[in-house]
Design an enzyme around this catalytic site. Structure first.
Site, PDB file in Angstrom:
ATOM      1  N   ASN A 174       0.580  -1.356  -0.133  1.00 52.80           N
ATOM      2  CA  ASN A 174       0.036  -0.038  -0.018  1.00 52.80           C
ATOM      3  C   ASN A 174       1.182   1.181  -0.197  1.00 52.80           C
ATOM      4  OD1 ASN A 174       0.733   0.006   2.519  1.00 52.80           O
ATOM      5  ND2 ASN A 174      -0.714   0.160   4.045  1.00 52.80           N
ATOM      6  N   LYS A 175       2.130   1.326   0.028  1.00 48.56           N
ATOM      7  CA  LYS A 175       3.007   2.236  -0.118  1.00 48.56           C
ATOM      8  C   LYS A 175       3.236   3.124  -1.333  1.00 48.56           C
ATOM      9  CE  LYS A 175       4.655   1.978   4.308  1.00 48.56           C
ATOM     10  NZ  LYS A 175       3.780   0.499   4.486  1.00 48.56           N
TER      11      LYS A 175
END
Length: 385
Positions: A183-184
Site C-alpha cells: 500500500n506504499k
C-alpha cells in the site's frame, strides 16, 4: 468487503507486468543484475551514495541498527506514533526502545524537545519516522544528535520522494530505511531499501544483508568468484529480481503519483477547512510531502467508533495510523509503560482516523468522501453521540 472507496489502491500498468515477465523469462530470479540496477537508480533518486534492496523495511531497520553497532545496554529513542516495526527492530539487537512524544496535533512527527528529555548515558541513537510522508524537523533533531554524539536513523517508510527544502527524505541521517509494502507510494508487494552516504556503514550493510558472505550467488554465476568466506554474522534479507524489476518501473512514476496525491490532499484540506468536529494535521505543509496517508483528528474521541461505522456503511474504508506502540500489551508488560506516559501521542491516537488516499481517486470519489464525512460529523454533533 467490496469497498466503494478503499483506503488505498495501487496502479499496475502493462509496463509493470512486462518488467516482471522479462525477469521470469530470464530464469534468474534471485538477487542479481536487476536488483543492482534498482539500487543504483534509487540511490540516485534519493541523492545518496549507497542503497541496498532488502526483503522488507523491518529488515532494513534491523540492518541499520546492527550496522551502527547498537546492542544490549544501549537505548534508541523512537516515536510511539509509528508502525510497531520501528521499535521492534531496536529490540532485535538487544537494545531498549525509549519512546518520545510528538510535537502536537498539527504536527504528528516526533518532537526534538521531547527527544532531548529522554536522553540518558545509555542513549546511542535517535530514530525518526516521517509520519504520513511529512519530513520531521530534521534541523532541530540533528542539532540534538550532534550535541550528544548520537546516530540518526530515518524511518522513511512513508516518505519516498518527500523532501524538506532541497533535500529528500533519506539524506539527513546516518542511515535511512524505505518500505515498498503493497500500500506504499512505491510498491513491490513486499520489499524495502536501506540507504546511506557512509562508506563504513555500506560495507557492513552489504555483508549483513546476505549471511556475512564475501561473494553472492550472482557473483559466482558471472564467474567473478568460485567460493566465498563468511566474515560477519549476517542474515538472509535479500530481495528478488521480480520485485526489483517492479520497483524500477514504479519508481519512474513515483513523482507523478506523489503530485496527484498532493492534489487530492489539497482538495481534502479545502473541503474540510470549515468542517466542525475535525482538524487536519500538517495543513501548514504546502509542498514537499509524499502524502502517503491522509490523517484527520476528530475533536471528540468518543465520536471515532460511530464515525468509522457510518463511513463503512457508505462503503468508505478507513483505518487508524496508529495505536501507540508504548501501550501495546507487549511493551506495557516488558517496559512498564502506562497511559499518560506520552500525553500528546495518546491524545492524537485516540482521535485519529485515516481517510482514503491514492493516486487513482477520481474527483467524484473525493467529493463523496467529503460529503459523507461532513454529514456524519454534523449528525454526531446534533445527536450528541
Amino acid at each position: 468487503m467490496d469497498w466503494k472507496i478503499p483506503l488505498s489502491d495501487i496502479e499496475i500498468t502493462e509496463r509493470d507486468v512486462e518488467a516482471v515477465e522479462r525477469v521470469l523469462r530470464s530464469k534468474w530470479l534471485s538477487m542479481g543484475a536487476v536488483t543492482q540496477e534498482f539500487e543504483q537508480v534509487f540511490a540516485s533518486f534519493v541523492g545518496v551514495k549507497h542503497a541496498f534492496a532488502v526483503t522488507n523495511a523491518t529488515a532494513a531497520l534491523h540492518l541499520a541498527y546492527m550496522a551502527l553497532g547498537i546492542g544490549p545496554d544501549d537505548e534508541v529513542i523512537v516515536p510511539s506514533l509509528t508502525f510497531v516495526a520501528t521499535a521492534n527492530a531496536v529490540l532485535y539487537t538487544g537494545a531498549r526502545a525509549v519512546f518520545a512524544d510528538i510535537k502536537g496535533a498539527d504536527d504528528l512527527n516526533i518532537s526534538a524537545e521531547d527527544i532531548r528529555r529522554r536522553i540518558t548515558p545509555r542513549t546511542k541513537a535517535i530514530t525518526v519516522m516521517h509520519y504520513g510522508g511529512y519530513v520531521c524537523d530534521m534541523q532541530e533533531i540533528l542539532a540534538v544528535a550532534e550535541e550528544h554524539g548520537l546516530a540518526v536513523i530515518e524511518d522513511a517508510a512513508h516518505a519516498p520522494g518527500a523532501s524538506l527544502g532541497e533535500r529528500k527524505a533519506g539524506t539527513f541521517g546516518d542511515v535511512a530505511c524505505f518500505s515498498f509494502f503493497s500500500n506504499k507510494n512505491l510498491t513491490t508487494g513486499e520489499g524495502g531499501m536501506v540507504v546511506t552516504d557512509r562508506d563504513d556503514l555500506a560495507q557492513k550493510l552489504r555483508l549483513m544483508r546476505s549471511h556475512g558472505m564475501t561473494t553472492l550467488t550472482w557473483d559466482r554465476h558471472k564467474g567473478h568468484a568460485h567460493s566465498y568466506d563468511v566474515v560477519a554474522l549476517g542474515y538472509n534479507y535479500r530481495i528478488d529480481e521480480m520485485r526489483s524489476a517492479l520497483g524500477m518501473v514504479q519508481l519512474e512514476q513515483l513523482e507523478k503519483r506523489n503530485l496527484r496525491r498532493q492534489e487530492i490532499v489539497d482538495e481534502y484540506r479545502l473541503q474540510f477547512s470549515e468542517t466542525r468536529g475535525l482538524s487536519v494535521p500538517f495543513s501548514k505543509v504546502k509542498r514537499g510531502g509524499a502524502h502517503y496517508i491522509f490523517p484527520v483528528l476528530l475533536d471528540n474521541p468518543e465520536h471515532r467508533a460511530p464515525f468509522i461505522t457510518e463511513l463503512k456503511a457508505n462503503g468508505i474504508q478507513t483505518s487508524i495510523h496508529y495505536p501507540p506502540v508504548h501501550l501495546f500489551e507487549y511493551y506495557r508488560k516488558r517496559f512498564d509503560y502506562a497511559p499518560g506516559a506520552l500525553p500528546l501521542t495518546e491524545d492524537a491516537c485516540s482521535r485519529q482516523v485515516t481517510l482514503p488516499l491514492y493516486p487513482t481517486m477520481r474527483e467524484g470519489d473525493i467529493q463523496f468522501v467529503c460529503d459523507i464525512v461532513n454529514k456524519t460529523l454534523s449528525d454526531l454533533a446534533r445527536s450528541g453521540g
